[in-house]
Write an enzyme that holds these catalytic residues in place. Structure first.
Site, PDB file in Angstrom:
ATOM      1  N   TRP A  99      33.914  34.133  33.836  1.00 21.23           N
ATOM      2  CA  TRP A  99      34.579  32.829  33.927  1.00 21.23           C
ATOM      3  C   TRP A  99      36.093  32.970  33.820  1.00 21.23           C
ATOM      4  O   TRP A  99      36.847  32.241  34.468  1.00 21.23           O
ATOM      5  CB  TRP A  99      34.053  31.916  32.815  1.00 21.23           C
ATOM      6  CG  TRP A  99      34.701  30.558  32.794  1.00 21.23           C
ATOM      7  CD1 TRP A  99      34.333  29.456  33.504  1.00 21.23           C
ATOM      8  CD2 TRP A  99      35.822  30.149  32.003  1.00 21.23           C
ATOM      9  NE1 TRP A  99      35.155  28.391  33.205  1.00 21.23           N
ATOM     10  CE2 TRP A  99      36.077  28.793  32.290  1.00 21.23           C
ATOM     11  CE3 TRP A  99      36.645  30.808  31.078  1.00 21.23           C
ATOM     12  CZ2 TRP A  99      37.117  28.081  31.679  1.00 21.23           C
ATOM     13  CZ3 TRP A  99      37.681  30.096  30.478  1.00 21.23           C
ATOM     14  CH2 TRP A  99      37.900  28.755  30.782  1.00 21.23           C
ATOM     15  N   HIS A 100      36.549  33.930  33.008  1.00 21.30           N
ATOM     16  CA  HIS A 100      37.981  34.073  32.792  1.00 21.30           C
ATOM     17  C   HIS A 100      38.716  34.642  33.998  1.00 21.30           C
ATOM     18  O   HIS A 100      39.916  34.397  34.144  1.00 21.30           O
ATOM     19  CB  HIS A 100      38.245  34.954  31.569  1.00 21.30           C
ATOM     20  CG  HIS A 100      38.191  34.204  30.276  1.00 21.30           C
ATOM     21  ND1 HIS A 100      37.019  33.995  29.590  1.00 21.30           N
ATOM     22  CD2 HIS A 100      39.165  33.578  29.559  1.00 21.30           C
ATOM     23  CE1 HIS A 100      37.276  33.294  28.488  1.00 21.30           C
ATOM     24  NE2 HIS A 100      38.557  33.019  28.454  1.00 21.30           N
ATOM     25  N   GLY A 101      38.052  35.380  34.852  1.00 21.25           N
ATOM     26  CA  GLY A 101      38.784  35.898  36.001  1.00 21.25           C
ATOM     27  C   GLY A 101      38.004  36.917  36.805  1.00 21.25           C
ATOM     28  O   GLY A 101      36.986  37.457  36.356  1.00 21.25           O
ATOM     29  N   PHE A 103      43.425  30.855  34.872  1.00 21.62           N
ATOM     30  CA  PHE A 103      41.975  30.838  34.823  1.00 21.62           C
ATOM     31  C   PHE A 103      41.412  29.559  35.398  1.00 21.62           C
ATOM     32  O   PHE A 103      40.216  29.418  35.488  1.00 21.62           O
ATOM     33  CB  PHE A 103      41.471  31.040  33.395  1.00 21.62           C
ATOM     34  CG  PHE A 103      42.018  32.286  32.743  1.00 21.62           C
ATOM     35  CD1 PHE A 103      42.011  33.485  33.423  1.00 21.62           C
ATOM     36  CD2 PHE A 103      42.580  32.241  31.479  1.00 21.62           C
ATOM     37  CE1 PHE A 103      42.516  34.628  32.842  1.00 21.62           C
ATOM     38  CE2 PHE A 103      43.077  33.375  30.874  1.00 21.62           C
ATOM     39  CZ  PHE A 103      43.056  34.577  31.561  1.00 21.62           C
TER      40      PHE A 103
END
Length: 477
Positions: free
Chosen positions: A325-327, A477
């Site tokens: 989810w963060h990247g 993000f």
């Protein structure tokens, strides 16, 4: 547009608050919705259309998901829910991960002498956050926890509310549903309560995080053959502090702005660096993300109800997804798996509970902070080889000292701010400054509010006026 920009501070925020105060009660959501879309469009440009498409689809589908609406049967409603969630996730996947995946495919094809195209898409600002808001909305309605919004203005207000649109907190629909009807009151008291919280966040961001940013950047930009023990540790500690003050500062600003608009947004940080276990750290760090994954992924997977093996599996899945989810980078995948492994290990050894005795608590707190800091090195590094270089030098003491570039970045003023910021490692976890500022009615709280609004806000505003601010880290993000 950033919260820490002259355009926002001098013009946008005062104008929105002024209009909100004089607007009739039934117009207030409209004011927030229009202001939020203008705020988003100023930074997102053409990708604002993608946000509007997502809003339209989820708004139109949601009423059909209500348990007692539309005679479609539970099975059909479930397939509709799966369909709309798949659409939301697919949009996030294409815009955020298509470039990364096609790049990896191109590297793999290159091993066989082949060439494949690499997709390049501009990442829409805040897409990770508003995707999770949409999923929360449709799931909560399907579960019967809240009714669907029939008023499109109220729905746009929930999804696009500018305090939390681009970097959270992630507001689950059932947390805010009762605040969205047009009968919501808005008073000068809300502005008075929210302003100190906003001032605290701006101070944390502009005065502390932005001062530490050049030092962390210089450390992580050091080539592997010049990396030293001192540079590696300075970079790790500085980034650990920069990320906390940047992101928690944004959250304080968002919560304060939300309060000034008449909304109560959920807390996102609670002194995470005071944690004595990694499990506790995730109850204190980015709490809105942890709660979202708990409610919409972990519990549906079975949570901890299926025995140890399934519990460990579910923890691995959650933190793999947290990393992704963060990247779109292998560093985020490894960082997520690292934290998943730590939580599984703590659960297996019974270390997920607070230890007894002061000495044991101190030792566990130090260990937790070391593990979290090591994780932030992987999170910050541009690639895995750079992360391994920093981590290896953190384990290999030498007398080489700092490089010229790092010494140049570490001015006396920044060193002083670094030392003062590092006191956050020593603070107890019981009292959290943000909620204390906003709600406490004691004399010390009143003095602190005055100090933050006068000294902190004024100094931060001066720094903003001189152009020394930088974008929030979680914008990426």
């Amino acid at each position: 547009m950033s919260f820490a920009s002259p355009l926002f501070l001098w013009y946008f925020m005062p104008a929105v608050l002024a209009v909100l105060l004089i607007a009739p009660r039934g117009w207030r959501n409209g004011v927030v919705a229009v202001a939020s879309l203008l705020f988003y469009a100023s930074g997102a440009g053409g990708t604002t259309l993608l946000l509007l498409v997502c809003i339209a689809v989820n708004y139109l589908v949601a009423p059909a998901l209500e348990p007692d609406e539309w005679d479609l049967g539970r099975a059909r409603k479930r397939w509709m829910l799966i369909g709309v969630i798949t659409l939301n996730v697919s949009i996030l996947f294409v815009w955020k991960y298509a470039g990364f995946l096609t790049e990896q495919a191109a590297v793999l094809a290159g091993w066989f002498g082949l060439e494949t195209p690499v997709v390049e898409l501009a990442l829409p600002i805040g897409i990770s956050f508003y995707t999770f808001h949409h999923i929360s909305y449709v799931v909560d309605i399907y579960r019967g926890e809240r009714r669907a919004l029939r008023d499109p203005v109220s729905f746009v207000t929930y999804i696009s509310m500018f305090p939390q649109l681009v970097a959270g907190p992630i507001v689950r629909y059932h947390e805010i549903a009762d605040q969205l009807p047009q009968r919501r009151t808005h008073r000068l008291d809300d502005i008075a309560a929210g302003l100190p919280r906003f001032a605290l966040g701006l101070t944390k961001k502009v005065v502390v995080a932005d001062s530490l940013a050049p030092v962390a950047a210089a450390c992580f930009a050091t080539p592997a053959d010049e990396m030293t023990f001192a540079v590696a540790w300075l970079g790790a500690i500085t980034y650990t502090l920069q990320l906390y003050f940047d992101f928690s500062g944004y959250s304080d600003m968002a919560i304060g702005l939300g309060r000034m608009l008449g909304f109560r947004l959920p807390e996102n940080f609670a002194r995470p660096y005071s944690s004595v276990t990694v499990t506790e750290f995730w109850r204190r760090w980015h709490m809105s993300l942890s709660r979202w994954f708990r409610d919409y992924v972990y519990i549906p997977l079975g949570g901890n109800r299926g025995g140890k093996r399934k519990t460990y599996r579910n923890l691995w899945i959650i933190f793999l997804l947290t990393g992704i989810w963060h990247g779109a980078n292998w560093t985020f995948v490894v960082w997520g798996l690292f934290h998943g492994a730590l939580l599984v290990a703590e659960r297996a050894m019974g270390w997920d509970r607070a230890p007894g005795g002061a000495a044991a608590a101190i030792g566990r707190r130090v260990l937790t902070m070391l593990l979290v800091t090591a994780g932030w090195v992987v999170f910050r590094a541009p690639d895995l080889s750079s992360a391994l270089s920093v981590l290896a030098n953190m384990l290999l003491p030498d007398l080489a000292g700092l490089t010229y570039d790092v010494e140049s970045a570490l001015s006396n003023q920044r060193l002083l701010i670094l030392v003062l910021a590092a006191t956050v490692f020593l603070l107890p976890g019981r009292s959290v400054t943000g909620p204390y500022l906003e709600s406490a009615r004691t004399r010390p709280a009143a003095v602190l509010r005055v100090a933050v609004v006068t000294a902190g806000l004024c100094y931060a505003a001066i720094l903003v006026a001189t152009g020394t601010f930088s974008p929030f880290l979680y914008y990426q993000f």
